[in-house]
Design an enzyme around this catalytic site. Structure first.
Site, mmCIF file in Angstrom:
data_model
loop_
_atom_site.group_PDB
_atom_site.id
_atom_site.type_symbol
_atom_site.label_atom_id
_atom_site.label_comp_id
_atom_site.label_asym_id
_atom_site.label_seq_id
_atom_site.Cartn_x
_atom_site.Cartn_y
_atom_site.Cartn_z
ATOM 1 N N THR A 60 -26.402 1.393 69.728
ATOM 2 C CA THR A 60 -25.051 0.861 69.517
ATOM 3 C C THR A 60 -24.327 0.607 70.844
ATOM 4 O OG1 THR A 60 -24.764 1.773 67.312
ATOM 5 C CG2 THR A 60 -22.766 1.453 68.604
ATOM 6 N N ASN B 90 -8.909 11.814 73.966
ATOM 7 C CA ASN B 90 -7.786 11.542 73.055
ATOM 8 C C ASN B 90 -7.677 12.635 72.006
ATOM 9 O OD1 ASN B 90 -7.457 7.957 72.624
ATOM 10 N ND2 ASN B 90 -8.175 9.037 74.417
ATOM 11 N N LYS C 280 -15.085 17.006 66.875
ATOM 12 C CA LYS C 280 -14.561 17.082 68.245
ATOM 13 C C LYS C 280 -13.662 18.308 68.349
ATOM 14 C CE LYS C 280 -16.499 13.081 69.087
ATOM 15 N NZ LYS C 280 -15.898 11.810 68.806
ATOM 16 N N ILE D 238 -10.028 6.132 67.201
ATOM 17 C CA ILE D 238 -9.098 5.373 68.052
ATOM 18 C C ILE D 238 -8.937 3.948 67.523
ATOM 19 C CG2 ILE D 238 -8.471 4.749 70.414
ATOM 20 C CD1 ILE D 238 -10.412 6.894 71.394
ATOM 21 N N ASP E 172 -16.592 -2.754 61.152
ATOM 22 C CA ASP E 172 -17.100 -1.392 61.325
ATOM 23 C C ASP E 172 -18.329 -1.200 60.436
ATOM 24 O OD1 ASP E 172 -15.539 1.437 62.431
ATOM 25 O OD2 ASP E 172 -17.315 1.637 61.160
ATOM 26 N N THR F 31 -14.812 5.191 78.859
ATOM 27 C CA THR F 31 -14.422 6.591 78.943
ATOM 28 C C THR F 31 -14.431 7.070 80.391
ATOM 29 O OG1 THR F 31 -15.273 8.801 78.448
ATOM 30 C CG2 THR F 31 -16.869 7.042 78.375
ATOM 31 N N ASP F 32 -13.711 8.169 80.641
ATOM 32 C CA ASP F 32 -13.758 8.771 81.987
ATOM 33 C C ASP F 32 -15.106 9.454 82.241
ATOM 34 O OD1 ASP F 32 -13.418 10.926 80.227
ATOM 35 O OD2 ASP F 32 -11.658 11.750 81.248
ATOM 36 N N GLU F 33 -15.891 9.661 81.159
ATOM 37 C CA GLU F 33 -17.134 10.432 81.322
ATOM 38 C C GLU F 33 -18.169 9.690 82.165
ATOM 39 O OE1 GLU F 33 -18.369 12.736 77.953
ATOM 40 O OE2 GLU F 33 -16.394 12.625 77.042
ATOM 41 N N TYR G 166 -24.628 10.173 76.178
ATOM 42 C CA TYR G 166 -23.442 9.408 75.759
ATOM 43 C C TYR G 166 -22.818 8.701 76.957
ATOM 44 C CZ TYR G 166 -18.455 8.637 74.865
ATOM 45 O OH TYR G 166 -17.207 8.077 74.795
ATOM 46 N N LYS H 64 -22.458 4.623 77.786
ATOM 47 C CA LYS H 64 -21.169 3.945 78.015
ATOM 48 C C LYS H 64 -21.180 3.267 79.394
ATOM 49 C CE LYS H 64 -17.968 3.915 75.737
ATOM 50 N NZ LYS H 64 -17.582 2.986 74.631
HETATM 51 P P1 NAD Z 1 -15.444 7.402 66.581
HETATM 52 O O1 NAD Z 1 -16.821 7.985 66.616
HETATM 53 O O2 NAD Z 1 -14.358 8.126 65.871
HETATM 54 O O3 NAD Z 1 -15.501 5.940 65.963
HETATM 55 C C1 NAD Z 1 -16.524 5.029 66.255
HETATM 56 C C2 NAD Z 1 -16.505 3.949 65.177
HETATM 57 O O4 NAD Z 1 -17.512 2.978 65.497
HETATM 58 C C3 NAD Z 1 -16.832 4.480 63.778
HETATM 59 O O5 NAD Z 1 -15.898 3.972 62.845
HETATM 60 C C4 NAD Z 1 -18.217 3.954 63.499
HETATM 61 O O6 NAD Z 1 -18.460 3.700 62.118
HETATM 62 C C5 NAD Z 1 -18.218 2.670 64.299
HETATM 63 N N1 NAD Z 1 -19.580 2.257 64.680
HETATM 64 C C6 NAD Z 1 -20.553 3.029 65.214
HETATM 65 N N2 NAD Z 1 -21.662 2.292 65.400
HETATM 66 C C7 NAD Z 1 -21.377 1.030 64.986
HETATM 67 C C8 NAD Z 1 -22.115 -0.174 64.949
HETATM 68 N N3 NAD Z 1 -23.375 -0.231 65.368
HETATM 69 N N4 NAD Z 1 -21.506 -1.283 64.497
HETATM 70 C C9 NAD Z 1 -20.211 -1.245 64.059
HETATM 71 N N5 NAD Z 1 -19.475 -0.121 64.055
HETATM 72 C C10 NAD Z 1 -20.054 1.005 64.523
HETATM 73 O O7 NAD Z 1 -15.075 7.149 68.103
HETATM 74 P P2 NAD Z 1 -13.647 7.136 68.821
HETATM 75 O O8 NAD Z 1 -13.349 8.501 69.285
HETATM 76 O O9 NAD Z 1 -12.687 6.406 67.978
HETATM 77 O O10 NAD Z 1 -13.998 6.270 70.105
HETATM 78 C C11 NAD Z 1 -13.793 4.850 70.102
HETATM 79 C C12 NAD Z 1 -14.167 4.308 71.473
HETATM 80 O O11 NAD Z 1 -13.361 4.934 72.467
HETATM 81 C C13 NAD Z 1 -15.609 4.586 71.865
HETATM 82 O O12 NAD Z 1 -16.104 3.446 72.528
HETATM 83 C C14 NAD Z 1 -15.517 5.763 72.805
HETATM 84 O O13 NAD Z 1 -16.570 5.757 73.737
HETATM 85 C C15 NAD Z 1 -14.181 5.486 73.477
HETATM 86 N N6 NAD Z 1 -13.455 6.666 73.993
HETATM 87 C C16 NAD Z 1 -13.204 7.735 73.153
HETATM 88 C C17 NAD Z 1 -12.466 8.820 73.638
HETATM 89 C C18 NAD Z 1 -12.126 9.987 72.754
HETATM 90 O O14 NAD Z 1 -11.536 10.965 73.229
HETATM 91 N N7 NAD Z 1 -12.429 9.963 71.468
HETATM 92 C C19 NAD Z 1 -12.003 8.811 74.952
HETATM 93 C C20 NAD Z 1 -12.285 7.704 75.773
HETATM 94 C C21 NAD Z 1 -13.005 6.629 75.271
HETATM 95 P P1 TYD Z 2 -15.385 17.149 72.700
HETATM 96 O O1 TYD Z 2 -14.182 17.157 71.820
HETATM 97 O O2 TYD Z 2 -16.738 17.092 72.088
HETATM 98 O O3 TYD Z 2 -15.173 15.976 73.749
HETATM 99 P P2 TYD Z 2 -15.992 15.644 75.120
HETATM 100 O O4 TYD Z 2 -17.275 16.380 75.126
HETATM 101 O O5 TYD Z 2 -16.187 14.171 74.988
HETATM 102 O O6 TYD Z 2 -15.078 16.029 76.247
HETATM 103 O O7 TYD Z 2 -15.327 18.465 73.597
HETATM 104 C C1 TYD Z 2 -14.203 18.761 74.403
HETATM 105 C C2 TYD Z 2 -14.543 19.998 75.195
HETATM 106 O O8 TYD Z 2 -14.628 21.108 74.285
HETATM 107 C C3 TYD Z 2 -15.887 19.932 75.897
HETATM 108 O O9 TYD Z 2 -15.772 20.607 77.149
HETATM 109 C C4 TYD Z 2 -16.821 20.698 74.982
HETATM 110 C C5 TYD Z 2 -15.915 21.739 74.366
HETATM 111 N N1 TYD Z 2 -16.244 22.168 72.986
HETATM 112 C C6 TYD Z 2 -16.337 23.528 72.683
HETATM 113 O O10 TYD Z 2 -16.164 24.406 73.561
HETATM 114 N N2 TYD Z 2 -16.609 23.885 71.397
HETATM 115 C C7 TYD Z 2 -16.820 22.954 70.413
HETATM 116 O O11 TYD Z 2 -17.107 23.348 69.248
HETATM 117 C C8 TYD Z 2 -16.717 21.569 70.731
HETATM 118 C C9 TYD Z 2 -16.952 20.511 69.697
HETATM 119 C C10 TYD Z 2 -16.421 21.229 72.044
#
Ligand code: NAD
Ligand code: TYD
Length: 379
Positions: free
Chosen positions: A110, A199, A208, A22, A43, A143-145, A169, A173
């Site tokens: 982190t 996302n 993911k 993101i 990063d 996050t919504d989690e 996790y 958060k």
């Molecule tokens: P991601 O794991 O793809 O990216 C995380 C980034 O943070 C990586 O580039 C990693 O190198 C960097 N990082 C990790 N530890 C670090 C540290 N100690 N110092 C500096 N950089 C560090 O995660 P994402 O999916 O892009 O999520 C970004 C943010 O959005 C997170 O805070 C996550 O909780 C939040 N979020 C994600 C989702 C989702 O669906 N992916 C949804 C809601 C909120």
């Molecule tokens: P994920 O993408 O890990 O996001 P989050 O756990 O943060 O919601 O998982 C999305 C949903 O998919 C979650 O309910 C777990 C499920 N899942 C599977 O069923 N199989 C998989 O291999 C993965 C990675 C996730």
């Protein structure tokens, strides 16, 4: 004290976690909207960070990449003061629930300690620096989690829903969210927080669900569904999330939290079937893909859905997430623009058109990690 960031004449951004999924999408979005802006991308380049995600941004004179850890106080303070930064957009985190179950330590390090370090430095530089208080904003990405899990008939999470995180996790958060709140309440740091749903889109790391399914179909590998696959997530196209964050930076009220969601609930098994159908269609329409991906399900004469395998459920697996995003729509006029059928097709095409991006990741030790994970799940 400012109520919005309007009093910040020129927003000069520190984006943490900028090379992740993101964070990188946000850097592209922000610099597209503000081509001359100052944006320092920080990063640590953990397994999830990828310098290639920021390719093309060097053309912006205000863009710099700094490799470093948010726990490195000296580095963060130097970056903040050298570049006169007045806005932090804090994405950096360990973000994968399964990893947090296997090994929570990095999540505490982190997500909680790292966030605290940033808050401490923000306070020192913006509130207690040589010039005293200066206009600033700390925007925290959450996050919504943190809200826990919903039953099938429960109303969606809103900003007043009590926190009830279930995974390490989510708990890390939630801890970070509370620290942000406390720094505002106690020291007067100007903060906002956004809590977003799942996302999807370009640069999504293939551990993911959505990118894992796409990449596994391209390798004719099993599509692991945890438990019965009826768990529900609310999916949002990543660019919409970035636009939501930008809207909060521009108009969000200081001290507020905003939920951002897709109003788009899907059971995992249905989303996996949908991805399979779209990919089967794409391969049938255009034989170029068969040549490009000779190991794919379609090239091996299989339907993608045949690869679905139910595996052991995730411990403590949250059953349903859903976001009530009324507040950000009512107060800031923000609504997602990309509907799911469009966004998911766009995403699949992106993975088909950028094999070099995910092949680099899959070739390394990560593929082995996935196979071990999958073996353990099947057992
Ligand atoms: P991601 O794991 O793809 O990216 C995380 C980034 O943070 C990586 O580039 C990693 O190198 C960097 N990082 C990790 N530890 C670090 C540290 N100690 N110092 C500096 N950089 C560090 O995660 P994402 O999916 O892009 O999520 C970004 C943010 O959005 C997170 O805070 C996550 O909780 C939040 N979020 C994600 C989702 C989702 O669906 N992916 C949804 C809601 C909120
Ligand atoms: P994920 O993408 O890990 O996001 P989050 O756990 O943060 O919601 O998982 C999305 C949903 O998919 C979650 O309910 C777990 C499920 N899942 C599977 O069923 N199989 C998989 O291999 C993965 C990675 C996730």
């Amino acid at each position: 004290m400012s109520v919005t960031t309007d009093s910040i004449v020129e927003k000069r951004l520190l984006v943490t976690g900028a090379a992740g999924f993101i964070g990188a999408n946000f850097c592209h979005y922000w610099l597209q909207q503000h081509p001359r802006a100052t944006l320092i991308a920080l990063d640590a380049l953990t397994y999830a960070g990828n310098r290639h995600n920021l390719e093309g941004l060097e053309q912006h004179s205000g863009f710099r990449f700094v490799q470093g850890d948010i726990n490195d106080a000296l580095l963060v303070e130097r970056v903040m003061t050298d570049h006169h930064l007045n806005v932090i957009v804090h994405f950096a985190a360990e973000s994968h629930v399964d990893r947090s179950i296997h090994d929570p330590d990095a999540f505490i390090q982190t997500n909680i300690l790292g966030t605290h370090n940033l808050l401490r430095i923000a306070r020192a530089v913006w509130l207690d620096g040589p010039q005293g208080w200066i206009p600033h904003r700390f925007h925290h990405i959450s996050t919504d989690e943190v809200y826990g899990t919903l039953g099938p008939q429960d109303p969606a999470f809103h900003e007043e829903t009590p926190y009830a995180p279930n995974s390490p996790y989510a708990a890390s958060k939630a801890g970070a969210d509370h620290l942000v709140r406390a720094y505002r309440h106690t020291y007067g740091l100007s903060t906002t927080t956004s809590n977003c749903s799942n996302n999807y889109g370009p640069y999504h790391f293939p551990e993911k669900l959505i990118p894992l399914i796409i990449v596994n179909i391209l390798h004719n590998k099993p599509l692991p569904i945890y438990g019965d696959g009826r768990q529900i997530r609310d999916w949002l196209y990543v660019e919409d999330h970035c636009r939501g964050i930008a809207t909060i930076l521009e108009q969000g009220r200081e001290g507020e939290s905003y939920n951002i969601g897709g109003c788009n609930e899907w059971a995992n098994i249905d989303i996996v079937r949908l991805i399979g159908e779209i990919m089967d269609e794409l391969f049938a329409e255009d034989p170029r893909w068969l040549q490009a991906f000779p190991h794919s399900a379609a090239a091996q004469g299989r339907k993608s859905a045949d690869l679905i395998q139910h595996v052991r459920d995730r411990p403590g697996h949250d059953r349903r997430y859903a976001i009530d995003a009324t507040k950000i729509t009512r107060e800031l006029g923000f609504k997602p623009a990309v509907d799911f059928p469009t966004g998911i097709r766009q995403t699949i095409r992106w993975y088909l058109e950028h094999p070099q991006w995910w092949q680099k990741i899959m070739d390394g030790s990560y593929r082995e990690w996935l196979d071990v994970q999958y073996g353990a799940l099947k057992a």
